[in-house]
Design an enzyme around this catalytic site. Structure first.
Site, PDB file in Angstrom:
ATOM      1  N   GLU A 106      25.119 -25.821 -20.953  1.00 39.67           N
ATOM      2  CA  GLU A 106      23.952 -25.520 -21.778  1.00 39.67           C
ATOM      3  C   GLU A 106      22.930 -26.643 -21.639  1.00 39.67           C
ATOM      4  O   GLU A 106      23.255 -27.815 -21.832  1.00 39.67           O
ATOM      5  CB  GLU A 106      24.372 -25.362 -23.239  1.00 39.67           C
ATOM      6  CG  GLU A 106      23.223 -25.039 -24.178  1.00 39.67           C
ATOM      7  CD  GLU A 106      23.656 -24.958 -25.634  1.00 39.67           C
ATOM      8  OE1 GLU A 106      22.778 -24.782 -26.498  1.00 39.67           O
ATOM      9  OE2 GLU A 106      24.873 -25.081 -25.920  1.00 39.67           O
ATOM     10  N   ASP A 166      19.205 -27.878 -35.636  1.00 41.51           N
ATOM     11  CA  ASP A 166      19.892 -29.023 -35.039  1.00 41.51           C
ATOM     12  C   ASP A 166      20.007 -30.162 -36.029  1.00 41.51           C
ATOM     13  O   ASP A 166      19.090 -30.440 -36.812  1.00 41.51           O
ATOM     14  CB  ASP A 166      19.151 -29.491 -33.783  1.00 41.51           C
ATOM     15  CG  ASP A 166      19.330 -28.521 -32.630  1.00 41.51           C
ATOM     16  OD1 ASP A 166      20.471 -28.095 -32.405  1.00 41.51           O
ATOM     17  OD2 ASP A 166      18.326 -28.174 -31.979  1.00 41.51           O
TER      18      ASP A 166
END
Length: 275
Positions: A54, A65
């Site tokens: 990724e 995040d």
């Protein structure tokens, strides 16, 4: 150069094939542009036994995040990282034999338009896409546009996802279903969330697509435990903390090798259990 035949449209086929041999799947994450030679991390990940990689496109407002990946994005943006530059870097990477999956926020997809964005991913040799803030009512449009470019968008499911929505996520996902282990942001945690087992079980009841568990997978023990419930793991913050602390590609290869070994040990244990 990256092999577009492998990368574009082959994520699910590759993950299914490896899963069906009994292999636990490993997908490490790196923020694109984090260091001058950041693509060296991709080679290290592949050498450590990653089944997919990724690559995060940094965004100025990464709402899902946690602190570590937020900081990584800030560092990359301060270095001048952009979607165009990161994809240009990927275009110059020799074939790794491992599918690349880009993750980013929907604003960056919309900036150039889903069609142009997915076409750019395909030209760079990317095969998959994760957009954590993609509204479900727009997922159909992106899935259709992505399919034309050979890109497989994987959708996210969380512990709070109701059954009808979960079934729709599983139906529209391509490549794999990303199981978010807990309600919260990315980041290292002391233990695997208790909600992970229940969520992956619900996903498995509505799809045969590979299920990768992420958010909080930080140690070999956690990877081993996650493998008991999911087909594999996504490891992001634990990787990026090491990068921010100065770890080089060889250091990351050694760390990921411990996760690879833990996943393989769990498989061996499954094979040894009486039927």
């Amino acid at each position: 150069m990256t092999n577009p035949t492998l990368a574009a449209g082959a994520v699910e086929a590759r993950l299914r094939a490896r899963r069906d041999t009994g292999r636990g799947l490993l997908m490490p994450y790196v923020t694109g542009g984090i260091t001058p030679g950041w693509t060296d991390y991709l080679r290290a990940f592949a050498a450590a036994g990653a089944d997919a990689i990724e690559v995060g496109l940094p965004f100025s407002d990464p709402t899902l995040d946690g602190v570590t990946i937020q900081r990584a994005g800030e560092v990359a943006l301060a270095r001048g990282a952009s979607t165009r530059r990161i994809l240009a870097d990927l275009s110059g990477v020799p074939d790794l034999g491992v599918p690349l999956v880009v993750s980013t926020y929907y604003n960056l997809v919309l900036h150039d338009g889903p069609g142009a964005f997915c076409a750019a991913l395909s030209r760079a040799g990317v095969g998959g896409l994760i957009v954590p803030d993609l509204p479900m009512h727009e997922a159909g449009e992106l899935t259709e546009v992505a399919a034309a470019a050979g890109i497989e968008p994987a959708l996210l499911a969380s512990p709070s996802t109701p059954p009808p929505r979960l079934a729709e996520i599983a139906r529209r996902s391509r490549g794999f279903v990303y199981a978010v282990s807990l309600m919260g942001t990315t980041g290292e945690r002391a233990a695997l969330a208790a909600s992970a087992a229940e969520l992956t079980g619900r996903i498995r009841r509505v799809t045969d697509r590979p299920v990768l568990l992420g958010f909080g997978i930080s140690t070999p023990d956690q990877a081993r435990e996650a493998r008991r419930h999911a087909d594999g793991v996504v490891v992001g913050a634990a990787v990026m903390r090491r990068v921010l602390d100065g770890a080089g590609p060889d250091d990351l290869r050694a760390f990921l090798a411990t996760l690879r070994q833990a996943l393989d040990q769990e498989i061996d244990q499954e094979c040894d259990r009486p039927r």
